[in-house]
Design a protein around this motif. Structure first.
Motif, mmCIF file in Angstrom:
data_model
loop_
_atom_site.group_PDB
_atom_site.id
_atom_site.type_symbol
_atom_site.label_atom_id
_atom_site.label_comp_id
_atom_site.label_asym_id
_atom_site.label_seq_id
_atom_site.Cartn_x
_atom_site.Cartn_y
_atom_site.Cartn_z
ATOM 1 N N GLU A 262 0.769 -1.164 0.012
ATOM 2 C CA GLU A 262 0.008 -0.022 0.085
ATOM 3 C C GLU A 262 0.803 1.241 0.144
ATOM 4 N N VAL A 263 0.676 2.270 -1.059
ATOM 5 C CA VAL A 263 1.526 3.297 -1.114
ATOM 6 C C VAL A 263 0.704 4.399 -0.296
ATOM 7 N N GLN A 264 1.743 5.023 0.690
ATOM 8 C CA GLN A 264 0.719 5.975 1.484
ATOM 9 C C GLN A 264 0.415 7.277 0.496
ATOM 10 N N GLN A 265 -1.123 7.401 0.639
ATOM 11 C CA GLN A 265 -1.671 8.564 0.016
ATOM 12 C C GLN A 265 -1.526 9.922 0.919
ATOM 13 N N PRO A 266 -1.537 10.915 0.317
ATOM 14 C CA PRO A 266 -1.629 12.256 1.120
ATOM 15 C C PRO A 266 -2.834 12.364 1.726
ATOM 16 N N ASP A 267 -2.564 12.554 3.208
ATOM 17 C CA ASP A 267 -3.944 12.944 3.869
ATOM 18 C C ASP A 267 -4.434 14.039 3.643
ATOM 19 N N PRO A 268 -5.724 14.045 3.236
ATOM 20 C CA PRO A 268 -6.665 15.109 2.923
ATOM 21 C C PRO A 268 -6.659 16.098 3.995
ATOM 22 N N LYS A 269 -6.513 15.846 5.261
ATOM 23 C CA LYS A 269 -6.593 16.682 6.519
ATOM 24 C C LYS A 269 -5.275 17.363 6.627
ATOM 25 N N GLN A 270 -4.149 16.882 5.755
ATOM 26 C CA GLN A 270 -2.872 17.408 5.966
ATOM 27 C C GLN A 270 -3.002 18.970 6.064
ATOM 28 N N ARG A 271 -1.775 19.436 7.068
ATOM 29 C CA ARG A 271 -1.896 20.899 7.161
ATOM 30 C C ARG A 271 -0.652 21.435 6.268
ATOM 31 N N ARG A 272 -1.112 22.594 5.713
ATOM 32 C CA ARG A 272 0.165 23.077 4.820
ATOM 33 C C ARG A 272 0.567 24.602 5.447
#
Length: 1518
Positions: A262-272
């Motif tokens: 499983e490839v880690q997908q970017p977290d939609p909640k990720q803060r930028r």
């Protein structure tokens, strides 16, 4: 212990009321309100850019208004407690591991509920159960106290009682337990809607079937009744694992062979980060004061000559009394004397050992600062480079080897040390100091004045202005344990002292108390260097005194009226713990309390707590000055001591979630997972600081982004000694702005510190690069995780400062491991409970799972010389399996979310398309056959074996058929000729007919040890027309387990009588036997030791060749007992086939070392010699246990060309004779005549065993061993390498030897004459193509004719013997072997010139495990497990409710048992992509093995579930 402040709230009111108010505000979001709704305080997260400075840096003088009486508990621990309280409601329970008594130091008897004991209270809900365990949590109601949980308040009962909450209704019967390996997103029980009073029964189906008795038992999938204790724990584990934990895995395609992780997908909640790009921050100018000395040596010379009486350094003894006061005069004169001796008295005049610029080691103990200071300044004056290191206490000190490498790379040949230290070093017998491991050869030079020569009057050291020569080398230990030397130039040394003097406001003759290590870092910079520049007086408090009296440094501050103290948060913490209302202390003289590890995010709690307690002793809040430093950049920032308290220190309450994405967020939605950091003041004078991205190109960070601090200043290190590449990456960094321009033309140094620069140029540190753990793209700091662990009931179970957090790479991602020392007085249940709560706290606050949490006994983790934990050695021990923990909790199920997607079975393709598909792709159907049975021999005229024996007894009466060997008797006595066998068989038949009064066709059980009696009895039965069944006799030492099998075969086969020897007769009537089985139900037992003298009147003449000849009973590896009916026809065909294949004729001799009770072993032992007339040399395998060389010596002496054995015999020889090959050679053992050694086994050929066997005995002439069933006609057996991952999908993919995931398979011998083989799909029964994995089906004249059950249930498995293909050749009748394998056409040719088809057996179909939709063979997992640790002697795996259970046998001390758990879990994850559910560690010999040397995994499973294994340790992985 953090003190959290809420954004924008000015906390001037910290009275008890205010404290309560703040606490309720923090925790409000998690406490259900009376209305039953959860109120979330909504607040938008805002970046630093938008935050008013007065908000971020709380304009509060929080501390001064604290009243002395109230000490509010730490809010971080409250956050942790609140999180745990939430977990209690979500009903998560962790099954407690079970441990053998000897491993438990202090056990409570209640933890060991005997297996049949069930709890009476069926009404207790799971919630109450856990509440009784986690009852320490604040406001739990008393109704859920421990009185309800079955009368025991022990966590040890938790597992049982919890399981009973699920199994407590008599009419709820468990179906085959649920699959827990798939993640279901639509699960009906999510955390957010707890239904009132709804009790969950996961995977239970209501059926109104009354259970037998009133015992509540669970049934396994096979209907095996199981005692509740172990299975209840497993059920509980299953239930816990079914809780939705992580988001379900995303769908993705699996390429034909490559299983993608499983490839880690970017977290939609990720803060930028949203702020602007930061600007470099400049410190104030370094104000050059006129009287600052041009170099440090010049300063020493000045004070040594102007004020020689001024005190420079006071050292203390272990009672705290001043031991010695070093004055500036003494320091100067001694340093000069030492400098002279270093340069002129080592080596000869022509060849001095040390020249200016050379490196010299300084080895001084921590209680001797005086000798160290003299040595350090002596080196500076002699212009040699001091390398201060720790004293090596033993030859194998933690990390000392790496120090040795540093010394070697620096070219150190001389070590300066003190007299006392020299005497204390380990010595060899001759008085020499041994060379430490990894160290260069050193000359030890003692620096005491009395050992030194006086310099001549005219000799003076050359004192220059500070230049760019190296002044000293400070060692630094990296994350991986390697030690680097940071070089510091003389100009950097001087500039650093000046910058410290300016920022700390040092003045002449101030007194400073130093608790830090004076050999490096802050202790060296302030206590040895800057102090001399300013003629200050240092009071050095040794670690040994701190251990005895933690308050000693405070007493010294009071006693000497010190202005400055240098401490770590540890010292403040210790002082707090030891503090009782002392009268004689005051801290009012302090103007600066320098906190050396102030950059550590949790030092803030020590600072606050310390201030809180010692404010009453005159400590002012503005005195506390945290600083940030690193070996490479020296001091990075320091909080200035201020006179007025109007400017409060900065505080940041940062979101953990944000931090994990390297983003600074002051306000958080989840109020509990926050980190409070304090500022470490402003940038050093004369320095420029910027923050860059930690990896890759050093790009400038945004203002609200966490990055690595970089410093540009004269006062930093210059290089890692001798390592140009690493130096370039660390000391020569040019930060780049987003536009691409450089920040400065000068190089920056990476500090290794992570943080950001806040408003007002205040520096905040959030962690260290070394402590950074990146799990699935999110960054966590080891120190923060430690802080959370310590906040779970701190100080109760583990020691502060004795806890290590590091990451290990498992399955392409970092995994967190926490190891802590447990206090000796904590009980099993307590510590286990603490562990499960730590896991919950870390999971909630950091949003990350812990892979492994281990507790080790107190004082067992490797220490650094100053008593800290040696992290890299701890990690190394963990990886090698050398930690010896006393408690382990693994959580692979929660952590590992990147496993390949479980395989979905595709709908099968129809018959027609398979045919067409194979034709198109040119694949041939996988079929193969042995050669024809050919023309008839003279004994082929007989249809029955009894007739062959009678014919041989007339034509060749004196020909020897059998010779039995044993370790006790020589061969002469035990031969048997054709006539002798015939005569004995006649007398046996007479016994049966007369005494037994048996009818024709009766079944007779033959219970004999391997030998001649067995053969005579077999033919006696045939002569009497009865059907014999050979049964292995019970083992005299182990009657209770072996006798029931005998009884079972006798009953199932419906034997009319039992024939045996006198010895076994006696055994069957012994006390133990009678206690085990009821002797009255036995059929009559005939003793054949006294046979009737006369022969029977007439021998029975069989007439129907399809009639039953004998029954072949065997126990399969899965523990099923099955009897196969063998007809007279089949016997003849089989003997003929073997005769042809092995070229057997009367002049041949064959050695047989097999058990003669079933299968090929029985045929070779009893039937073949009579049929073919060759001599069989019989060696009972049991004899090899006392004399392992018996078989090989017999083969050698009797010059045997062909021999038969089993894998267990091979193993006995390999293990028993491994070291005796030379001795055997001397005894004349010669195996050069052996042509074929046939291993008789059903399983996959054991390559490693045959390989080691061949290798071991090749010196004894064993050449090119054809280990298979073959004659001269076929080619040698071939080996192929297949891809193990493809095999799981039932595909065969050939790979090169040594490629990853390759599995070697050896051809399983040659196909016998007259045998046809086909590979069929076990589900659809369709034929498969070449190199496809399927079930092996056999068609031959000697197939068995069916299972014998004796109960008229022949339909039971009838299709095993009369299967037909579903398409293709549908007329042929096949027997199914139950083994998976494949056929492969090779390039080799056989005798008839045809291309040779090789058959490969992969494993038994019924043993194969379906896990995650893939087919695994236990042997492959077991091989991986056995390789992981040298103490694992044997291993067996079996599935239970879709959990994989691994049982390992431990050779070695029980202390090693728990080391195996993480190693086994990791190995199976990495090599098989499977998560181990339960690890069971047992003693040697627990895994049951049958006579063929095959593991009985299902017996083992039942034994485990019924709690009969007496395991050393059982770990339930979460």
């Amino acid at each position: 212990t953090h003190t959290h402040t809420l954004k924008g709230q000015v906390l001037c009111d910290i009275t008890q009321k205010g404290y309560e108010k703040k606490r309720s505000k923090l925790i409000r979001a998690y406490v259900p309100h009376p209305g039953g709704t959860l109120i979330h305080s909504l607040s938008s997260s805002r970046t630093l850019q938008h935050i008013d400075r007065s908000v971020f840096i709380q304009l509060t003088n929080t501390i001064s208004s604290l009243s002395n009486t109230i000490s509010p508990p730490d809010v971080h621990s409250e956050a942790v407690q609140a999180v745990l309280a939430r977990h209690v409601e979500s009903k998560v329970a962790v099954p407690m591991p079970s441990k053998r008594r000897s491993l438990v130091v202090q056990t409570s008897m209640d933890a060991y509920t005997p297996p049949g004991e069930t709890h009476t209270h069926t009404h207790t809900s799971g919630y109450d159960m856990i509440m009784s365990v986690l009852s320490h949590l604040g406001s739990t109601s008393s109704s859920s106290s421990s009185t309800q949980s079955g009368g025991s308040g022990n966590a040890g009962r938790l597992a049982d009682s919890l399981a009973h909450t699920h199994l407590s209704h008599p009419h709820l019967k468990h179906s085959t337990p649920p699959d827990v390996t798939g993640y279901s997103s639509d699960s009906s029980h999510s955390h957010s809607h707890p239904h009132p009073n709804s009790e969950r029964h996961i995977g239970t189906i209501a059926r109104n079937t009354q259970k037998y008795g009133n015992a509540e038992r669970m049934e396994t999938g096979d209907g095996v009744p199981v005692s509740s204790r172990v299975s209840a724990k497993i059920q509980q584990l299953v239930n816990t694992l079914k809780m939705p934990r992580r988001p379900p895995l995303r769908e993705f395609f699996v390429d034909d062979f490559e299983e993608l992780l499983e490839v880690q997908q970017p977290d939609p909640k990720q803060r930028r980060p949203e702020g602007a790009e930061m600007l470099a921050v400049r410190g104030e100018d370094l104000g050059v004061v006129t009287n600052w000395p041009p170099s440090l040596e010049a300063a020493l010379q000045r004070w040594g000559t102007i004020s020689p009486k001024a005190p420079c350094l006071t050292s203390l003894d272990t009672t705290g009394k001043p031991l010695y006061v070093l004055t500036y005069g003494k320091l100067w004169s001694r340093s000069v004397k030492l400098a002279f001796n270093i340069l002129h008295k080592l080596g000869s005049k022509q060849e001095p050992m040390v020249r200016p610029g050379d490196r010299v080691a300084l080895v001084f103990p921590n209680n001797d600062p005086v000798a160290f200071m003299v040595a350090f300044y002596g080196c500076l004056l002699a212009e040699v480079v001091p390398v201060p290191i720790e004293v090596p206490l033993t030859r194998k000190d933690a990390g000392s080897q790496q120090i040795g490498f540093l010394l070697g790379s620096c070219g150190v040949t001389v070590a300066l040390t003190s007299d006392a230290c020299h005497k204390g070093l380990p010595k060899s017998a001759t008085g020499e100091i041994p060379q430490f491991r990894g160290w260069p050869k050193l000359l030890w030079f003692v620096t005491e004045s009395k050992h030194l020569s006086k310099p001549p009057r005219d000799w003076f050291p050359h004192i220059k202005d500070a230049n760019s020569d190296t002044a000293y080398i400070e060692y630094k230990t990296c994350k991986d344990g390697s030690v680097l030397g940071v070089t510091v130039m003389r100009i950097a040394l001087l500039t650093h002292c000046q910058a410290l003097t300016q920022s700390c406001g040092y003045t002449e003759a101030e007194t400073i108390v130093n608790v830090l290590d004076f050999k490096k870092d802050v202790g060296l910079w302030h206590g040895i260097l800057t102090s001399v520049m300013n003629m200050m007086h240092v009071i050095s408090v040794p670690y040994s005194l701190m251990k005895v009296n933690p308050l000693s440094w405070i007493q010294k501050v009071y006693h000497f009226k010190a202005k400055v103290a240098c401490v770590k948060s540890r010292d403040m913490h210790w002082a707090l713990v030891a503090h009782r209302e002392q009268k004689d202390i005051s801290l009012s003289s302090l103007r600066m309390l320098l906190v050396a590890d102030g950059s550590n995010p949790w030092s803030i709690s020590s600072c606050d707590a310390f201030l809180n307690v010692f404010q009453s002793k005159g400590l002012r809040s503005e005195v506390i000055c945290p600083c940030a430093s690193s070996p490479e950049a020296l001091t990075v920032a320091i909080r200035r001591p201020v006179e007025d308290s109007s400017q409060p220190p900065g505080r940041g309450v940062l979101s953990m979630q944000g931090l994990s994405y390297s983003v600074v967020r002051v306000d958080t939605e989840e109020r509990l997972s926050v980190l409070t950091v304090q500022d470490v003041g402003t940038v050093m004078p004369g320095a420029l600081v910027c923050v860059v991205k930690p990896d890759g190109v050093p790009l400038l960070c945004k203002t609200d982004e966490i990055g690595e601090l970089c410093v540009c200043s004269v006062a930093t290190g210059t290089s890692y000694y001798g390592l140009t590449g690493m130096t370039k990456n660390t000391f020569e960094v040019f930060p780049v702005a987003s536009g691409g321009g450089l920040v400065s033309e000068y190089a920056f140094v990476r500090t290794g510190l992570l943080g950001f620069v806040g408003p007002g140029g205040l520096v905040f540190i959030s962690g260290k690069m070394d402590g950074l753990i990146v799990v699935s793209g999110r960054r966590h700091n080891a120190d923060d995780i430690i802080a959370t662990a310590l906040a779970v009931e701190p100080m109760k179970f583990i020691y502060r400062g004795r806890i290590a957090v590091f990451s290990v790479t498992v399955l392409h991602d970092e995994r967190i491991v926490v190891v802590a020392e447990q206090r000796p007085d904590s009980t099993e249940e307590d510590s286990f409970q603490w562990m499960s709560r730590v896991l919950q706290a870390i999971d909630s606050i950091h949003g990350v799972g812990v892979f492994c949490l281990g507790l080790v006994p107190a004082n067992t983790l490797p220490k650094t010389p100053l008593g800290g934990l040696h992290l890299s050695e701890t990690k190394q021990l963990y990886l090698e399996g050398g930690l010896h923990p006393c408690n382990v909790l693994m959580c692979p199920h929660t952590c590992v979310t990147n496993l390949p997607k479980p395989r979905q079975k595709q709908p099968e393709i129809g018959p027609a398309s398979v045919m067409v598909g194979n034709l198109v792709s040119g694949k041939r159907i996988a079929m193969a056959s042995g050669r024809d049975l050919g023309q008839t021999d003279d004994n082929d005229q007989f249809l029955f074996l009894s007739e062959v024996l009678q014919w041989r007894s007339q034509t060749t009466p004196e020909h020897i058929l059998y010779t039995l060997l044993s370790s006790r008797v020589t061969h002469a006595h035990t031969s048997l000729t054709c006539l002798q066998l015939h005569k004995r068989a006649e007398r046996v038949a007479a016994l049966l007919l007369e005494r037994g009064g048996l009818q024709e066709g009766d079944h007779i059980a033959l219970v004999y040890p391997p030998g001649i009696d067995l053969i005579a009895a077999f033919y006696g039965c045939l002569y009497a027309g009865c059907v014999p069944i050979t049964v292995r006799p019970p083992h005299p030492q182990n009657i209770s387990t072996t006798l029931p099998t005998v009884k079972m075969i006798v009953e199932v086969s419906r034997s009319a009588c039992v024939m045996t020897t006198a010895v076994i007769c006696k055994l069957l009537r012994s006390k133990e036997a009678v206690a085990t089985v009821d002797i009255r139900n036995w059929p009559p037992v005939l003793d054949t030791d006294d046979l009737p003298k006369k022969k029977s009147p007439a021998l029975y003449k069989p007439c129907n060749p399809d009639a039953l000849a004998y029954l072949d009973f065997s126990v399969s590896t899965t523990g099923m007992l099955a009897g196969v009916q063998i007809s007279h026809n089949a016997v003849g065909a089989f003997c003929r086939s073997v005769k042809l294949q092995c070229e057997l004729y009367p002049s041949r001799e064959v050695a047989i070392c097999l058990d003669p009770y079933c299968g090929l072993g029985f045929v070779l032992w009893c039937l073949c010699s009579v049929y073919s007339g060759h001599q069989s040399i019989l060696i009972p395998p049991v004899e090899l246990e006392s004399n392992p060389a018996l078989w090989l010596l017999a083969v050698s002496q009797l010059r045997v060309r062909d021999t038969f054995c089993s894998y267990s015999v091979m193993e006995l020889c390999t293990k028993g004779l491994g070291l005796q090959t030379e001795a055997l050679k001397a005894r004349g053992l010669d195996l050069s005549r052996v042509r074929a050694c046939v291993v008789v086994a059903e399983e996959r050929p054991r390559m490693s065993l045959t390989h080691s066997f061949s290798k071991l005995f090749k010196d004894l002439g064993l050449v090119n061993l054809a280990i298979c069933l073959q004659g001269t006609s076929g080619p040698d057996p071939t080996t192929v390498y297949v891809d193990m991952r493809a095999l799981r999908h039932d595909r065969v993919r050939l790979v090169e030897r040594g490629s990853p995931h390759s599995l070697p398979l050896m051809e399983s011998g040659k196909i016998l004459p007259g045998v046809r083989i086909i590979i069929a799909n076990p589900e659809t029964k369709g034929p498969l193509g070449d190199s496809h994995l399927g079930e092996i089906w056999v068609h031959s004249a000697h197939n068995g004719s069916g299972y014998y059950s004796g109960y008229g249930e022949e339909v039971l498995q009838s299709d095993h013997f009369i299967s037909r293909l579903s398409f293709g050749d549908t007329s042929t009748v096949w027997a199914r072997t139950g083994y998976l394998g494949f056929l492969r056409r090779t390039e080799l040719t056989d005798a008839s010139g045809e291309r040779h088809d090789a058959l490969y057996v992969v494993g038994a179909l019924e043993e194969a495990m379906e896990l995650r939709g893939m087919r695994y063979h236990p042997i492959d997992i077991e091989t991986s497990v056995i390789r992981t640790h040298q103490s694992i002697m044997e291993c067996a795996v079996f599935p239970w409710t879709n959990l994989l259970v691994v049982v390992v046998e431990l050779e070695g001390s029980e202390q090693e048992a728990l080391d195996l758990v993480p190693m086994v879990t990791k190995a199976v994850l990495e090599e098989h992509y499977l998560i181990v559910g339960v690890v069971v560690v047992t003693d040697i010999g627990v895994i049951p093995i049958n006579s063929r040397g095959e593991k009985q995994r299902m017996h083992l499973r039942d034994g485990f579930l019924q709690d009969q294994l007496d395991p050393i340790y059982v770990a339930y992985n979460m």
